[in-house]
Design an enzyme around this catalytic site. Structure first.
Site, PDB file in Angstrom:
ATOM      1  N   GLU A  88       0.884  -1.175   0.000  1.00  0.00           N
ATOM      2  CA  GLU A  88       0.000   0.000   0.000  1.00  0.00           C
ATOM      3  C   GLU A  88       0.918   1.219   0.000  1.00  0.00           C
ATOM      4  O   GLU A  88       1.475   1.582   1.034  1.00  0.00           O
ATOM      5  CB  GLU A  88      -0.891  -0.005   1.248  1.00  0.00           C
ATOM      6  CG  GLU A  88      -1.859  -1.175   1.345  1.00  0.00           C
ATOM      7  CD  GLU A  88      -3.059  -1.027   0.410  1.00  0.00           C
ATOM      8  OE1 GLU A  88      -3.242   0.056  -0.196  1.00  0.00           O
ATOM      9  OE2 GLU A  88      -3.800  -2.006   0.260  1.00  0.00           O
ATOM     10  N   CYS A 116      -2.453   9.441   2.614  1.00  0.00           N
ATOM     11  CA  CYS A 116      -1.957   8.879   1.345  1.00  0.00           C
ATOM     12  C   CYS A 116      -2.863   9.210   0.176  1.00  0.00           C
ATOM     13  O   CYS A 116      -2.395   9.344  -0.952  1.00  0.00           O
ATOM     14  CB  CYS A 116      -1.809   7.369   1.473  1.00  0.00           C
ATOM     15  SG  CYS A 116      -3.322   6.540   1.978  1.00  0.00           S
TER      16      CYS A 116
HETATM   17  P1  NAD Z   1       8.056   4.822   4.958  1.00  0.00           P
HETATM   18  O1  NAD Z   1       8.079   4.039   3.697  1.00  0.00           O
HETATM   19  O2  NAD Z   1       9.191   5.720   5.244  1.00  0.00           O
HETATM   20  O3  NAD Z   1       7.944   3.827   6.228  1.00  0.00           O
HETATM   21  C1  NAD Z   1       6.982   2.805   6.317  1.00  0.00           C
HETATM   22  C2  NAD Z   1       7.503   1.691   7.221  1.00  0.00           C
HETATM   23  O4  NAD Z   1       8.705   1.168   6.671  1.00  0.00           O
HETATM   24  C3  NAD Z   1       7.857   2.160   8.626  1.00  0.00           C
HETATM   25  O5  NAD Z   1       7.469   1.153   9.542  1.00  0.00           O
HETATM   26  C4  NAD Z   1       9.378   2.321   8.593  1.00  0.00           C
HETATM   27  O6  NAD Z   1       9.997   2.099   9.821  1.00  0.00           O
HETATM   28  C5  NAD Z   1       9.785   1.250   7.597  1.00  0.00           C
HETATM   29  N1  NAD Z   1      11.006   1.576   6.853  1.00  0.00           N
HETATM   30  C6  NAD Z   1      11.481   2.804   6.518  1.00  0.00           C
HETATM   31  N2  NAD Z   1      12.612   2.681   5.792  1.00  0.00           N
HETATM   32  C7  NAD Z   1      12.853   1.358   5.665  1.00  0.00           C
HETATM   33  C8  NAD Z   1      13.869   0.586   5.025  1.00  0.00           C
HETATM   34  N3  NAD Z   1      14.877   1.166   4.368  1.00  0.00           N
HETATM   35  N4  NAD Z   1      13.775  -0.764   5.078  1.00  0.00           N
HETATM   36  C9  NAD Z   1      12.764  -1.369   5.729  1.00  0.00           C
HETATM   37  N5  NAD Z   1      11.795  -0.693   6.368  1.00  0.00           N
HETATM   38  C10 NAD Z   1      11.833   0.646   6.342  1.00  0.00           C
HETATM   39  O7  NAD Z   1       6.667   5.599   4.939  1.00  0.00           O
HETATM   40  P2  NAD Z   1       6.131   6.678   5.984  1.00  0.00           P
HETATM   41  O8  NAD Z   1       6.909   7.935   5.851  1.00  0.00           O
HETATM   42  O9  NAD Z   1       6.009   6.065   7.327  1.00  0.00           O
HETATM   43  O10 NAD Z   1       4.640   6.914   5.440  1.00  0.00           O
HETATM   44  C11 NAD Z   1       4.325   7.834   4.432  1.00  0.00           C
HETATM   45  C12 NAD Z   1       4.173   7.141   3.098  1.00  0.00           C
HETATM   46  O11 NAD Z   1       3.248   6.077   3.210  1.00  0.00           O
HETATM   47  C13 NAD Z   1       3.596   8.068   2.019  1.00  0.00           C
HETATM   48  O12 NAD Z   1       4.245   7.808   0.801  1.00  0.00           O
HETATM   49  C14 NAD Z   1       2.130   7.649   1.941  1.00  0.00           C
HETATM   50  O13 NAD Z   1       1.514   7.921   0.715  1.00  0.00           O
HETATM   51  C15 NAD Z   1       2.237   6.176   2.193  1.00  0.00           C
HETATM   52  N6  NAD Z   1       0.980   5.649   2.699  1.00  0.00           N
HETATM   53  C16 NAD Z   1       0.249   4.806   1.912  1.00  0.00           C
HETATM   54  C17 NAD Z   1      -0.985   4.339   2.361  1.00  0.00           C
HETATM   55  C18 NAD Z   1      -1.817   3.407   1.529  1.00  0.00           C
HETATM   56  O14 NAD Z   1      -2.763   2.850   2.071  1.00  0.00           O
HETATM   57  N7  NAD Z   1      -1.531   3.227   0.265  1.00  0.00           N
HETATM   58  C19 NAD Z   1      -1.456   4.735   3.613  1.00  0.00           C
HETATM   59  C20 NAD Z   1      -0.673   5.602   4.380  1.00  0.00           C
HETATM   60  C21 NAD Z   1       0.551   6.046   3.930  1.00  0.00           C
END
Ligand code: NAD
Length: 447
Positions: free
Chosen positions: A218, A252
């Site tokens: 997602e 998102c």
């Molecule tokens: P992110 O990708 O930075 O982090 C998401 C998760 O991944 C967190 O638990 C984080 O600790 C982990 N993570 C971060 N870097 C990592 C790595 N290198 N390796 C493994 N795990 C890692 O996202 P965010 O900043 O927490 O959230 C915002 C993003 O999420 C936006 O792009 C938003 O559009 C998206 N989002 C999508 C939905 C959906 O339903 N499609 C819903 C909410 C947010």
């Protein structure tokens, strides 16, 4: 109460214990699954006040409506939906297959996969952790959850709540940032459900491929809001403002840019301004307005605005500012005259900043949308049903809102998910249940 599980070394042993417990028992019955869902529901409601306080502190402040109604009650509603539909979801589907010269019967049975890993982002730290968890439990699985490190109080409380409610072989929570996330995503789960950015989603897919772990991704993207010529501008502007500004723009599916007809831009802006004043009569420094989650993200948003201004765009700041603004509140901002090359049109904004672009013909607007990566959501404000059908037939997006924004997010019966770089797979609805189940074809030879 479980021990606290935060270390990298814990992960493989924890997964092994969960899988061992899974294979040691038959698939949980409808009744057992309902008990797990009821346990989760009860725990969420018991922790309600503490979650409100934790989320508010994590964001520095966040609107009570967003935490209580959009998140907490959204989780309760999703659990109620799953409990109500579970019998139907679990029912084997009878199939009439071509049995050639043999006689017998055939059906598809939906069985649990095993252990589901769930990785969550910070922007809706409760619902984006607990709705996938509820779905995994409804489908008869066990789960290991990694919430975001950027909402530390909420994530610690989630760990406390789930540890007090379930044995760790059933549900476990591990806490940590990207490094732990990387280890987590390399575990041989039976399914990995990731919500987060497209950039990290790519890494997760690479890690998961080593063990052929099936994925739901997602992800994010730039969701357009297209206003057709002649559509009631006040209504469109009000919906777009609501969708854009919920959670301080950190959603998102928030509209990431608006496309309006060149002759109607000024009217749209005036209506948007009025809508903002109605939504936040006390201004963005009031308690009704959600702050930007951390300084890094706040600085990034300000640099997107500065960059657009430097390159010749006009920046309109809306709403009142108090003499001393509260921590990291960013006023609703419109960017006029942005070009496709500016960072504000290249990156997902994820804040209360809306570029308003203009078009001459609807065809041109659709071509503009289709020239960019396929978005998570597309909003279309259309004057006629034929126009709506034509736009739907010409565009691809994860989800669509016609004459509204955001609403479908809370429709438990509709699948929700991205397409291409905005994600793969879906949750909510029967599609979400099936994504966490194995649909097994069974043929029984007649005697
Ligand atoms: P992110 O990708 O930075 O982090 C998401 C998760 O991944 C967190 O638990 C984080 O600790 C982990 N993570 C971060 N870097 C990592 C790595 N290198 N390796 C493994 N795990 C890692 O996202 P965010 O900043 O927490 O959230 C915002 C993003 O999420 C936006 O792009 C938003 O559009 C998206 N989002 C999508 C939905 C959906 O339903 N499609 C819903 C909410 C947010």
């Amino acid at each position: 109460m479980q021990d606290t599980l935060n270390s990298h070394q814990d992960l493989p042993a924890l997964l092994a214990a969960q899988r061992h417990a899974f294979v040691a028992e038959p698939a949980p019955s409808l009744g057992q699954r309902k008990v797990r869902l009821a346990t989760l529901r009860k725990a969420v409601l018991a922790y309600r006040a503490r979650f409100q306080a934790a989320i508010s502190a994590d964001f520095s402040h966040r609107s009570a409506f967003e935490t209580d109604i959009m998140e907490l009650m959204g989780v309760v509603q999703a659990i109620d939906y799953l409990s109500k539909k579970l019998r139907r979801f679990m029912k084997p589907q009878r199939r009439h297959v071509g049995l050639y010269y043999q006689s017998g019967k055939a059906y598809v049975s939906y069985q649990p996969l095993g252990v589901v890993g769930i990785m969550a982002p910070w922007n809706y730290p409760l619902s984006l952790t607990l709705i996938p968890l509820a779905t995994a439990l409804a489908a008869g699985n066990r789960a290991m959850v990694k919430p975001s490190e950027l909402t530390p109080r909420t994530s610690a409380l989630l760990q406390e709540m789930l540890a007090a409610s379930f044995p760790k072989e059933e549900v476990a929570v591990v806490l940590g940032g990207p490094e732990l996330g990387a280890d987590f995503s390399r575990l041989p789960f039976d399914h990995l459900f990731f919500t987060g950015s497209t950039a990290v989603g790519r890494k997760i897919m690479q890690s998961a491929s080593d063990n052929l772990v099936p994925l739901t991704l997602e992800l994010g993207g730039k969701s357009p809001a297209l206003v057709a010529p002649g559509y009631a501008k006040a209504e469109a502007a009000a919906h777009i403002a609501y969708g854009k500004l919920a959670n301080g723009g950190q959603t998102c599916v928030a509209p990431d840019y608006a496309l309006v007809h060149e002759d109607e831009r000024d009217a749209f802006i005036a209506h948007y301004q009025q809508a903002v004043a109605r939504l936040y009569p006390k201004g963005p420094d009031s308690d009704d307005y959600t702050a930007i989650v951390n300084q890094r993200h706040f600085d990034r948003l300000n640099s997107l605005i500065d960059d657009a201004r430097r390159q010749g765009a006009e920046v309109l700041t809306l709403g009142n500012r108090a003499a001393k603004p509260r921590d990291r509140t960013l006023a609703p901002t419109l960017i006029l005259g942005a070009t496709a090359q500016m960072a504000v049109m290249q990156e997902e904004i994820f804040g209360p900043v809306l570029p308003v672009l203009t078009y001459r013909t609807l065809e041109e607007a659709i071509d503009f949308i289709n020239a960019r990566p396929r978005p998570l959501a597309l909003y279309y404000f259309g004057a006629t049903d034929q126009q709506c059908a034509a736009v739907l037939a010409r565009t691809t997006s994860g989800n669509v809102g016609i004459n509204n924004t955001l609403l479908h997010v809370v429709q438990d019966d509709l699948p929700f998910g991205g397409v291409g770089p905005s994600g793969m797979g879906a949750y909510h609805g029967i599609e979400g249940f099936r994504a966490m189940s194995h649909g097994k074809g069974v043929f029984i030879q007649g005697r």
